[in-house]
Design a protein around this motif. Structure first.
Motif, short mmCIF file in Angstrom:
data_model
loop_
_atom_site.label_atom_id
_atom_site.label_comp_id
_atom_site.label_asym_id
_atom_site.label_seq_id
_atom_site.Cartn_x
_atom_site.Cartn_y
_atom_site.Cartn_z
N ALA A 36 0.81 -1.22 0.00
CA ALA A 36 0.00 0.00 0.00
C ALA A 36 0.84 1.27 0.00
CB ALA A 36 -0.93 -0.01 1.21
N GLY A 37 2.16 1.12 0.20
CA GLY A 37 3.04 2.29 0.27
C GLY A 37 4.10 2.03 1.33
N VAL A 38 4.69 3.08 1.87
CA VAL A 38 5.69 2.93 2.93
C VAL A 38 5.32 3.84 4.09
CG1 VAL A 38 8.08 3.45 3.55
CG2 VAL A 38 7.61 2.21 1.46
N GLY A 39 5.35 3.28 5.29
CA GLY A 39 5.02 4.10 6.46
C GLY A 39 6.04 3.96 7.56
N GLY A 40 5.59 4.27 8.78
CA GLY A 40 6.49 4.22 9.92
C GLY A 40 7.30 5.50 10.01
N HIS A 41 8.06 5.62 11.09
CA HIS A 41 8.76 6.90 11.27
C HIS A 41 10.22 6.80 10.86
CE1 HIS A 41 10.76 5.72 15.12
NE2 HIS A 41 10.11 4.68 14.69
N ALA A 51 -2.50 -0.39 10.12
CA ALA A 51 -1.12 -0.16 10.57
C ALA A 51 -0.21 0.03 9.36
CB ALA A 51 -0.65 -1.36 11.39
N TYR A 52 1.03 0.49 9.62
CA TYR A 52 1.88 0.79 8.46
C TYR A 52 2.54 -0.45 7.87
CZ TYR A 52 6.49 0.76 10.85
OH TYR A 52 7.63 0.41 11.51
N LYS A 53 2.54 -1.56 8.62
CA LYS A 53 2.99 -2.82 8.02
C LYS A 53 2.33 -3.98 8.77
CE LYS A 53 7.32 -3.34 10.57
NZ LYS A 53 8.73 -3.56 10.53
N SER A 54 2.58 -5.20 8.32
CA SER A 54 1.85 -6.34 8.88
C SER A 54 2.24 -6.66 10.32
CB SER A 54 2.06 -7.57 8.01
OG SER A 54 3.43 -7.85 7.90
N ASP A 69 0.80 -2.65 15.48
CA ASP A 69 -0.34 -1.72 15.63
C ASP A 69 0.06 -0.27 15.34
OD1 ASP A 69 1.26 -1.18 17.78
OD2 ASP A 69 -0.37 -1.03 19.23
N ASP A 70 1.30 -0.07 14.88
CA ASP A 70 1.85 1.28 14.71
C ASP A 70 1.18 1.98 13.51
OD1 ASP A 70 3.45 3.52 14.53
OD2 ASP A 70 5.28 2.43 15.06
N LEU A 71 0.61 3.15 13.77
CA LEU A 71 -0.15 3.85 12.72
C LEU A 71 0.62 5.03 12.12
CD1 LEU A 71 -3.44 4.01 14.78
CD2 LEU A 71 -3.06 2.54 12.80
N ARG A 72 1.87 5.24 12.60
CA ARG A 72 2.59 6.44 12.17
C ARG A 72 2.90 6.41 10.67
NH1 ARG A 72 7.11 6.74 16.73
NH2 ARG A 72 6.96 4.51 16.41
N ALA A 129 -13.18 -0.14 9.34
CA ALA A 129 -11.90 -0.84 9.20
C ALA A 129 -11.79 -1.97 10.20
CB ALA A 129 -10.76 0.16 9.40
N CYS A 130 -10.80 -2.81 9.95
CA CYS A 130 -10.42 -3.81 10.95
C CYS A 130 -8.91 -3.74 11.12
CB CYS A 130 -10.84 -5.22 10.50
SG CYS A 130 -10.12 -6.49 11.57
N GLU A 131 -8.48 -3.18 12.24
CA GLU A 131 -7.06 -3.22 12.59
C GLU A 131 -6.96 -4.15 13.81
OE1 GLU A 131 -3.94 -2.56 11.43
OE2 GLU A 131 -3.74 -3.77 13.20
N PRO A 132 -6.71 -5.44 13.58
CA PRO A 132 -6.82 -6.42 14.66
C PRO A 132 -5.77 -6.28 15.75
CG PRO A 132 -5.92 -7.44 12.68
CD PRO A 132 -6.31 -6.05 12.30
N ASN A 133 -4.71 -5.51 15.49
CA ASN A 133 -3.67 -5.35 16.52
C ASN A 133 -3.93 -4.16 17.43
OD1 ASN A 133 -2.02 -7.56 15.55
ND2 ASN A 133 -1.75 -6.27 13.75
N SER A 134 -5.03 -3.45 17.19
CA SER A 134 -5.36 -2.31 18.06
C SER A 134 -6.65 -2.60 18.82
CB SER A 134 -5.53 -1.06 17.20
OG SER A 134 -6.10 -0.04 17.97
N GLU A 135 -6.64 -2.22 20.08
CA GLU A 135 -7.81 -2.42 20.94
C GLU A 135 -8.83 -1.28 20.77
OE1 GLU A 135 -7.22 -4.65 24.47
OE2 GLU A 135 -6.73 -5.64 22.55
N GLN A 136 -8.39 -0.18 20.14
CA GLN A 136 -9.27 0.99 20.04
C GLN A 136 -10.52 0.68 19.21
OE1 GLN A 136 -7.24 4.69 18.82
NE2 GLN A 136 -5.34 3.56 19.02
#
Ligand SMILES: NC(=O)c1ccc[n+]([C@@H]2O[C@H](COP(=O)([O-])OP(=O)(O)OC[C@H]3O[C@@H](n4cnc5c(N)ncnc54)[C@H](O)[C@@H]3O)[C@@H](O)[C@H]2O)c1
Length: 413
Positions: free
Chosen positions: A262-267, A326-329, A332-335, A355-362
């Motif tokens: 989907a692209g590149v993320g993270g900090h 999240a930014y990769k598999s 839970d990091d969304l940065r 959405a479904c982000e299964p690694n986040s409790e939010q």
């Protein structure tokens, strides 16, 4: 300071994701460590025996070094033998180009300069554009203290390359590259880091090479991912499957193309290459193009998804479900996450996005409902497979296929 020994006093400046585990590791190696931060809330929390970051195994080790008195959190920087600066280096705000904001490095250096004495060693761990160690940290220390680099005090750059979630393991086991101002700084820095790097090697070089080393590691990855992402867009125009193409091309003994996504993320990957472009805007053309290619990928996906939805649903208002934010598999990091960017952009365009982000409790992420996978599939008219989390793989392919979908990660073949 002639040698490093267990009476060497260490001060860590900045008690965040990097500074706190580093301070804890040196304290666990029996040094006297002061952990300094300008954020009083951070220091208060640490003084109460609690850590303010999420990192497995750190809480227990931190509490034990706090109780033993080896690590003292403080909001006042005092004299020390070694200073290790671990402050943030984000992009400058209100700036069109992506330039490093080095004001934290400068203010931390100013604080250190006020208490610097002859023989001290000052180490910068923050990720920085080339020449920052000498031109920003070194010069500020000289200005503030009236002392001279190499004649009176020593500097080093020891960039951090740990992976959040595995920081303690990686602090012990990753090789470290240390750039130093002279031979003595090298001897001291090597001795110091050898006491925590028990499973890796330490390599000495000059400060500029060490700065570039950290940046080029991430830039190398960014460029390789950009190649894969560009191929995915070319293959789309050609009407062929990019994942099949990559798999076949990789049969060549010296070819190893990465998987498009989907692209590149993270900090790190999405940030560090800009620190080279900033300094060499005319020369770093490939690096800039790779960054722009990866930044464009989520926008391209949104364009493709919108075209597909318009064709399939003929302008009807529908619900789009995004698999993974999240930014990769498997994190839970969304940065800087491209998946989150896709979800936000589709919402901006007027779709009802879930959405479904299964690694986040939010239950909500950026005002987007975060549902269980079953619920997401049930409630969506259209699905965007954005992150290949393990939770999506087992047994869900057939259910996902029952809805119209866009596969950004090659999982639906
Ligand atoms: N987090 C990571 O996984 C990671 C990995 C590799 C490299 N890095 C780099 O390490 C550096 C630090 O990152 P982080 O994630 O630990 O940041 P962070 O935001 O988690 O922590 C930085 C801390 O520094 C404090 N601070 C700011 N200015 C200060 C000053 N003048 N004096 C004392 N304290 C000050 C802040 O209050 C904060 O608590 C950055 O350059 C980052 O790019 C981070």
């Amino acid at each position: 300071m002639d040698t490093i020994n267990r009476s060497t006093k260490i001060s860590i400046i900045g008690m965040g994701y990097i500074g706190l585990p580093t301070a804890t590791m040196f304290a666990a190696a029996s040094y006297n460590v002061k952990g300094f931060d300008v954020n009083k809330r951070v220091i208060d929390t640490l003084k109460r025996g609690k850590i303010h970051i999420v990192e497995p195994d750190l809480q227990g080790l931190f509490k034990s070094v706090l109780d033993s008195g080896n690590l003292i959190p403080t909001d006042t920087l005092e004299e020390s033998d070694v200073f290790i600066i671990c402050v943030p280096t984000p992009f400058k705000e209100d700036h069109e180009e992506k330039f490093a904001d080095l004001s934290y490095v400068e203010s931390a250096s100013r604080e250190v300069g006020k208490v610097l004495k002859r023989g001290d060693l000052v180490i910068l761990e923050s990720t920085v554009p080339p020449r920052t160690t000498d031109d920003i940290m070194g010069k500020t220390l000289e200005e503030e203290s009236g002392l001279k680099i190499n004649e009176d005090f020593l500097v080093a750059h020891c960039p951090e390359r740990v992976l959040p979630g595995k920081i303690l393991h990686e602090l012990r086991n990753n090789d470290r590259i240390i750039g130093v101002s002279n031979k003595k700084a090298g001897e001291l820095a090597k001795e110091l880091y050898s006491s925590i790097v028990t499973g890796g090697n330490i390599y000495l070089t000059d400060t500029i090479t060490a700065e570039m080393c950290k940046l080029v590691e991430n830039t190398f990855r960014d460029i390789n991912i950009a190649f894969a992402n560009e191929l995915s867009m070319i293959c789309d125009e050609l009407g062929i499957d990019v994942w099949e193409l990559v798999q076949l091309a990789n049969k060549h003994p010296r070819v190893n193309i990465l998987s498009p996504g989907a692209g590149v993320g993270g900090h790190c990957l999405a940030v560090d290459p800009w620190f080279i472009v900033e300094k060499f805007p005319k020369t770093a053309r490939l690096i800039r193009t790779a960054r722009e290619t990866n930044d464009y990928k989520p926008k391209w996906i949104v364009k493709k998804v919108v075209e597909d939805i318009q064709k399939t649903f003929l302008g009807k208002k529908i619900t789009v479900g995004v698999l993974g934010l999240a930014y990769k598999s498997n994190i839970d990091d969304l940065r800087e996450s491209p998946a989150l960017e896709i979800a936000k952009e589709l919402k901006k365009l007027g779709y009802n996005v879930i959405a479904c982000e299964p690694n986040s409790e939010q239950s909500e992420i950026n005002s987007i409902a975060n549902l269980k996978l079953d619920e997401l599939i049930d409630h969506s008219d259209y699905l965007v497979y954005a992150v290949p989390h393990n939770q999506f793989k087992d047994g869900y392919k057939d259910r996902i296929k029952q809805k119209p979908f866009f596969d950004a990660v090659g999982e639906m073949k």
